[in-house]
Design a protein around this motif. Structure first.
Motif, mmCIF file in Angstrom:
data_model
loop_
_atom_site.group_PDB
_atom_site.id
_atom_site.type_symbol
_atom_site.label_atom_id
_atom_site.label_comp_id
_atom_site.label_asym_id
_atom_site.label_seq_id
_atom_site.Cartn_x
_atom_site.Cartn_y
_atom_site.Cartn_z
ATOM 1 N N SER A 49 29.107 46.104 24.546
ATOM 2 C CA SER A 49 28.925 47.085 25.488
ATOM 3 C C SER A 49 28.712 46.319 26.917
ATOM 4 O O SER A 49 29.122 46.702 27.954
ATOM 5 N N GLY A 50 27.830 45.406 26.938
ATOM 6 C CA GLY A 50 27.465 44.342 27.888
ATOM 7 C C GLY A 50 28.611 43.613 28.321
ATOM 8 O O GLY A 50 28.712 43.778 29.541
ATOM 9 N N VAL A 51 29.197 43.089 27.518
ATOM 10 C CA VAL A 51 30.259 42.275 27.847
ATOM 11 C C VAL A 51 31.381 43.149 28.337
ATOM 12 O O VAL A 51 31.995 42.660 29.423
ATOM 13 N N LEU A 52 31.667 44.369 27.787
ATOM 14 C CA LEU A 52 32.842 45.038 28.021
ATOM 15 C C LEU A 52 32.530 45.544 29.658
ATOM 16 O O LEU A 52 33.290 45.756 30.447
ATOM 17 N N ILE A 53 31.431 46.171 29.948
ATOM 18 C CA ILE A 53 31.278 46.786 31.224
ATOM 19 C C ILE A 53 31.051 45.663 32.133
ATOM 20 O O ILE A 53 31.332 45.784 33.214
ATOM 21 N N SER A 54 30.618 44.344 31.733
ATOM 22 C CA SER A 54 30.548 43.274 32.850
ATOM 23 C C SER A 54 32.109 42.806 33.163
ATOM 24 O O SER A 54 32.363 42.615 34.211
ATOM 25 N N LEU A 55 32.914 42.794 32.383
ATOM 26 C CA LEU A 55 34.353 42.439 32.281
ATOM 27 C C LEU A 55 35.036 43.335 33.087
ATOM 28 O O LEU A 55 35.824 43.161 34.238
ATOM 29 N N SER A 56 34.936 44.805 32.805
ATOM 30 C CA SER A 56 35.767 45.863 33.631
ATOM 31 C C SER A 56 35.122 46.138 34.839
ATOM 32 O O SER A 56 35.659 46.370 35.882
ATOM 33 N N GLY A 57 33.796 45.723 35.008
ATOM 34 C CA GLY A 57 33.449 45.914 36.439
ATOM 35 C C GLY A 57 33.749 44.967 37.375
ATOM 36 O O GLY A 57 33.860 45.274 38.673
ATOM 37 N N PHE A 58 33.873 43.795 36.687
ATOM 38 C CA PHE A 58 34.588 42.600 37.558
ATOM 39 C C PHE A 58 35.803 42.717 38.052
ATOM 40 O O PHE A 58 36.345 42.640 39.267
ATOM 41 N N PHE A 59 36.860 43.395 37.224
ATOM 42 C CA PHE A 59 38.241 43.804 37.604
ATOM 43 C C PHE A 59 38.195 45.036 38.558
ATOM 44 O O PHE A 59 38.931 44.931 39.523
ATOM 45 N N GLY A 60 37.232 45.822 38.329
ATOM 46 C CA GLY A 60 37.221 47.087 39.171
ATOM 47 C C GLY A 60 36.839 46.609 40.544
ATOM 48 O O GLY A 60 37.502 46.930 41.475
ATOM 49 N N SER A 61 35.589 45.800 40.898
ATOM 50 C CA SER A 61 35.211 45.267 41.998
ATOM 51 C C SER A 61 36.411 44.294 42.642
ATOM 52 O O SER A 61 36.651 44.388 43.954
ATOM 53 N N LEU A 62 36.981 43.470 41.963
ATOM 54 C CA LEU A 62 38.019 42.593 42.284
ATOM 55 C C LEU A 62 39.239 43.440 42.931
ATOM 56 O O LEU A 62 39.995 43.183 44.038
ATOM 57 N N THR A 63 39.763 44.334 42.145
ATOM 58 C CA THR A 63 40.963 44.963 42.468
ATOM 59 C C THR A 63 40.655 45.917 43.791
ATOM 60 O O THR A 63 41.589 46.134 44.678
ATOM 61 N N ILE A 64 39.590 46.684 43.990
ATOM 62 C CA ILE A 64 39.371 47.587 45.160
ATOM 63 C C ILE A 64 39.102 46.634 46.194
ATOM 64 O O ILE A 64 39.381 47.077 47.488
ATOM 65 N N SER A 65 38.617 45.557 45.990
ATOM 66 C CA SER A 65 38.340 44.569 47.223
ATOM 67 C C SER A 65 39.640 44.188 47.746
ATOM 68 O O SER A 65 39.889 44.038 49.065
ATOM 69 N N VAL A 66 40.563 43.777 47.109
ATOM 70 C CA VAL A 66 41.988 43.581 47.368
ATOM 71 C C VAL A 66 42.776 44.739 47.904
ATOM 72 O O VAL A 66 43.380 44.780 49.154
ATOM 73 N N LEU A 67 42.511 45.888 47.178
ATOM 74 C CA LEU A 67 43.220 47.163 47.889
ATOM 75 C C LEU A 67 42.567 47.451 49.267
ATOM 76 O O LEU A 67 43.308 47.974 50.209
#
Length: 280
Positions: free
Chosen positions: A218-236
């Motif tokens: 869960s820790g790895v999964l949340i970290s990975l998905s949080g990274f993609f979420g932050s990156l995607t919305i930054s670009v958006l």
């Protein structure tokens, strides 16, 4: 740190930590009461997150009807959660809203910028409403564990964001997408994953019914998905606010920009648990 190094500017760090603690307090209050109170508070959060997202878009008069229908989709989406209709909850925005949302724009007799306005609006609904609405469904999917799972998710997501930001600012060198977000680095991602997974190992027995293996995953999964979420919305955000630096700086100071990671971690964590565990 600010006292030991007075020559450095820690304003951005203070602001982020303050907003993260504010979000933590909000979610604590939401999970302490019954699921209906949590549902209403998260519905309001989705509304303001979507409203802020729309404020970043360059809009025309023809887009107003499109935004109105988007706002009306929020209470409908949360109604499916309230009655526990998982099938409609999971397809309402990705399927029905996706197919019929362009109609108000067509009826507005506007063809100029049609694709950009409709697709941008659908992106906003998917992230700010569909993604965040999963936070409300936890307590209806599993009343016994739902509140604790939300708290577990929010704590790890915010810890991941804090650690990622601090490491990227003071240690990070290899930037992921410097043109979109100069503070996101690969060093920050690796460090945040290690810290988030470690904290997940220590708190999962108290907040979740998960076993050791999945508590760590869960820790790895949340970290990975949080990274993609932050990156995607930054670009958006930067794509929507090209040429408007003042508005971009104001958006960075908003509380609602802190939900960027949750738009990804909430649905990913939810569906993985639902697939592997029967209590969901």
């Amino acid at each position: 740190m600010s006292k030991r190094e007075p020559e450095k500017d820690f304003t951005a760090v203070f602001l982020r930590v303050k907003t993260w603690w504010g979000m933590f307090a909000v979610f604590c209050m939401a999970t302490l009461f019954n699921p209906v109170v949590s549902l209403l508070s998260l519905m309001v959060l989705c509304f303001f997150a979507l409203k802020e997202y729309f404020s970043m878009m360059k809009t025309r008069k023809a887009d107003r009807r499109l935004f109105l229908w988007s706002y009306l989709a929020i209470p409908v989406q949360f109604y499916w959660i309230y009655i526990g209709w998982y099938g409609m909850f999971i397809v309402f925005i990705p399927v029905y809203v996706f197919l019929f949302l362009p109609l108000p724009r067509l009826l507005g007799k506007g063809t100029s910028g049609f694709l950009r306005s409709v697709s941008s609006t659908q992106w906003g609904l998917m992230l700010m409403v569909f993604g965040l609405s999963h936070l409300a469904y936890y307590q209806f999917a599993t009343p016994e564990y739902g509140a604790n799972l939300v708290l577990f998710l929010v704590v790890l997501t915010q810890v991941n964001d804090v650690v990622h930001y601090l490491i990227s600012i003071y240690i990070g060198k290899r930037k992921v997408v410097p043109s979109a977000n100069p503070t996101i680095t690969w060093e920050g991602y690796v460090g945040a994953t290690v810290v988030t997974t470690t904290i997940a190992y220590f708190i999962y027995p108290y907040l979740t019914p998960l076993d050791l293996k999945f508590g760590i995953i869960s820790g790895v999964l949340i970290s990975l998905s949080g990274f993609f979420g932050s990156l995607t919305i930054s670009v958006l955000k930067r794509d929507l606010l090209i040429g408007d630096r003042e508005k971009l700086q104001n958006v960075q100071k908003s509380y609602l920009t802190r939900v960027d990671s949750l738009t990804y971690t909430s649905p990913v964590f939810f569906h993985v648990i639902r697939y592997f565990y029967e209590f969901m």
